[in-house]
Motif scaffolding. Structure first.
Motif, short mmCIF file in Angstrom:
data_model
loop_
_atom_site.label_atom_id
_atom_site.label_comp_id
_atom_site.label_asym_id
_atom_site.label_seq_id
_atom_site.Cartn_x
_atom_site.Cartn_y
_atom_site.Cartn_z
N TYR A 164 56.90 -61.71 3.23
CA TYR A 164 58.51 -61.13 3.53
C TYR A 164 58.63 -59.95 3.31
O TYR A 164 59.69 -59.17 3.10
N ALA A 165 57.57 -59.16 2.48
CA ALA A 165 57.67 -57.64 2.28
C ALA A 165 56.99 -56.88 3.06
O ALA A 165 55.90 -57.26 3.42
N GLN A 167 55.32 -52.30 3.33
CA GLN A 167 55.46 -51.01 2.71
C GLN A 167 54.96 -49.99 3.91
O GLN A 167 54.09 -50.39 4.59
N LEU A 233 59.86 -49.20 1.00
CA LEU A 233 59.58 -50.55 0.65
C LEU A 233 60.58 -51.44 1.38
O LEU A 233 61.82 -51.44 1.46
N ASP A 235 62.20 -55.29 2.20
CA ASP A 235 62.32 -56.64 1.71
C ASP A 235 63.15 -57.30 2.83
O ASP A 235 64.35 -57.30 3.00
N ARG A 240 66.99 -55.36 2.52
CA ARG A 240 67.02 -54.30 1.88
C ARG A 240 65.86 -53.48 1.93
O ARG A 240 64.83 -53.91 2.14
N THR A 241 66.03 -52.05 2.07
CA THR A 241 64.97 -51.08 1.93
C THR A 241 65.32 -50.18 1.08
O THR A 241 66.43 -49.90 0.53
#
Length: 390
Positions: A164-165, A167, A233, A235, A240-241
């Motif tokens: 779920y993340a 970069q 980043l 999420d 959220r970033t």
């Protein structure tokens, strides 16, 4: 920051009509669009990240696209690799992706390369392009891309996803820090679960890949502030970033040569070397299991990984539990009770995590000497290729 590409010739009437919404953008406009039309871009990977990257760069009017990928389209890809269709199953991803870009724009110049990026071809490919986007799905290729970018002075737009993340960053030699300034050493391929084992949110690759495409367009056209020296980043679960700033490492040794890519992913790992004294090979383990003093095999992987590539004799105990509890995590297993338990063999996918479990047991005074923990050399991959084959 400077534009990477010099503008090409004036736009034709057809091009001006097609890219009209770009032409009215402050900072981009006709000059920026002419830069895009003159750009040569290499995309490494035609999968989850490559799909939105290629779609948006092709639609944006990038002059020449090259996509390199050695894989074929599989049914499980269709959940997130949106350039490919059911009709493309079994086709090389590079060719399928190139056809998809041409469907968006029949005049697009896109070249598919069916093969793997290697130390032998990377430098020449990079030198022939202005910008590279790294949509690879494995550590070895990502570090090869980073080193080739540094050696040739080619900027790299980099992105990665994990469940779920995501970069994203831009590694531009001479303009800011590079991948090895952020992550100096290539992780072991067994240090994180594969997409098949850990899963990945399909729409997330669209978000990350589209962000990479935006960064590429900014770098090519010289508009905005690219993510140089910044790690974005993402999420997805928390919506959220955030941003992590990083700088060049003054003590880092610059790349001077390209090393050959190792195993692209755990599923294609090379055969395990001869077992060390605290390890046992798959064939030898099978013989021990058939003997009178059979060891207890402990699989330290996550449940999804065990289901993907099982070791039937093994009992599941997660690595995290062993790292916290030591021998107590195994003491309740059949064969491990008492002061004289059966020998223990620890297993994971290829050997990295089982080695961590072995170190934890060796450091625990409660581990009985009779247990004599060892690791399965080559892990589940070696078991599947030997005793578990067929």
């Amino acid at each position: 920051m400077r534009a990477l590409v010099e503008p090409g010739p004036p736009l034709t009437d057809a091009e001006a009509a097609r890219y009209a919404r770009h032409l009215s953008l402050p900072g981009l406009g006709p000059l920026g669009q002419r830069r895009l039309r003159a750009a040569r871009v290499l995309v490494v990977g035609a999968g989850g990240l490559g799909s939105p990257i290629l779609a948006y760069l092709g639609a944006a009017g990038v002059g020449r696209l090259t996509v390199i990928d050695d894989d074929v389209v599989e049914e499980s890809n269709l959940q997130r690799q949106v350039l490919h269709r059911a009709a493309d199953l079994g086709r090389p991803k590079a060719e399928s992706a190139a056809d998809a870009v041409r469907r968006l724009d029949p005049a697009a110049r896109v070249t598919p390369v069916v093969g793997r990026l290697t130390a032998d071809n990377a430098a020449a490919l990079f030198a022939d392009h202005d910008l590279v986007l790294d949509g690879a799905d494995n550590f070895a290729t990502r570090y090869l891309v980073a080193d080739a970018g540094e050696l040739t002075g080619t900027p790299v737009v980099w992105g990665t996803i994990d469940r779920y993340a995501g970069q994203v960053s831009v590694f531009w030699p001479g303009e800011g820090p590079l991948l090895r300034d952020l992550y100096p050493e290539q992780p072991d391929p067994d240090s994180v679960p594969s997409c098949a084992a850990g899963g990945v949110l399909g729409a997330l690759v669209g978000l990350v890949g589209s962000t990479m495409a935006v960064e590429a367009l900014k770098v090519l056209a010289g508009v905005g502030e690219p993510a140089v020296g910044r790690l974005l980043l993402i999420d997805a679960l928390a919506a959220r970033t955030r941003e992590l700033a990083f700088a060049p490492d003054p003590d880092r040794t610059p790349a001077t040569a390209l090393a050959e890519v190792g195993a692209a992913c755990p599923a294609t790992a090379a055969p395990a070397p001869e077992p060390a004294p605290a390890a046992v090979g798959a064939t030898a383990l099978a013989a021990e299991l058939a003997g009178p003093a059979a060891p207890v095999v402990v699989d330290v992987r996550d449940p999804g990984e065990r289901a993907e590539l099982p070791i039937p004799p093994a009992r599941p105990v997660p690595l995290a539990t062993i790292l916290v509890e030591g021998w107590a995590a195994l003491a309740g297993l059949p064969g491990c009770a008492g002061d004289r338990p059966a020998p223990v063999v620890l297993a994971c996918r290829s050997g990295a995590r089982s080695a961590r479990a072995l170190a934890a047991l060796a450091a625990d005074p409660a581990t009985p000497a009779a247990a004599a923990p060892r690791v399965l050399a080559g892990g589940a991959l070696a078991w599947a290729a030997g005793p578990g084959a067929g």
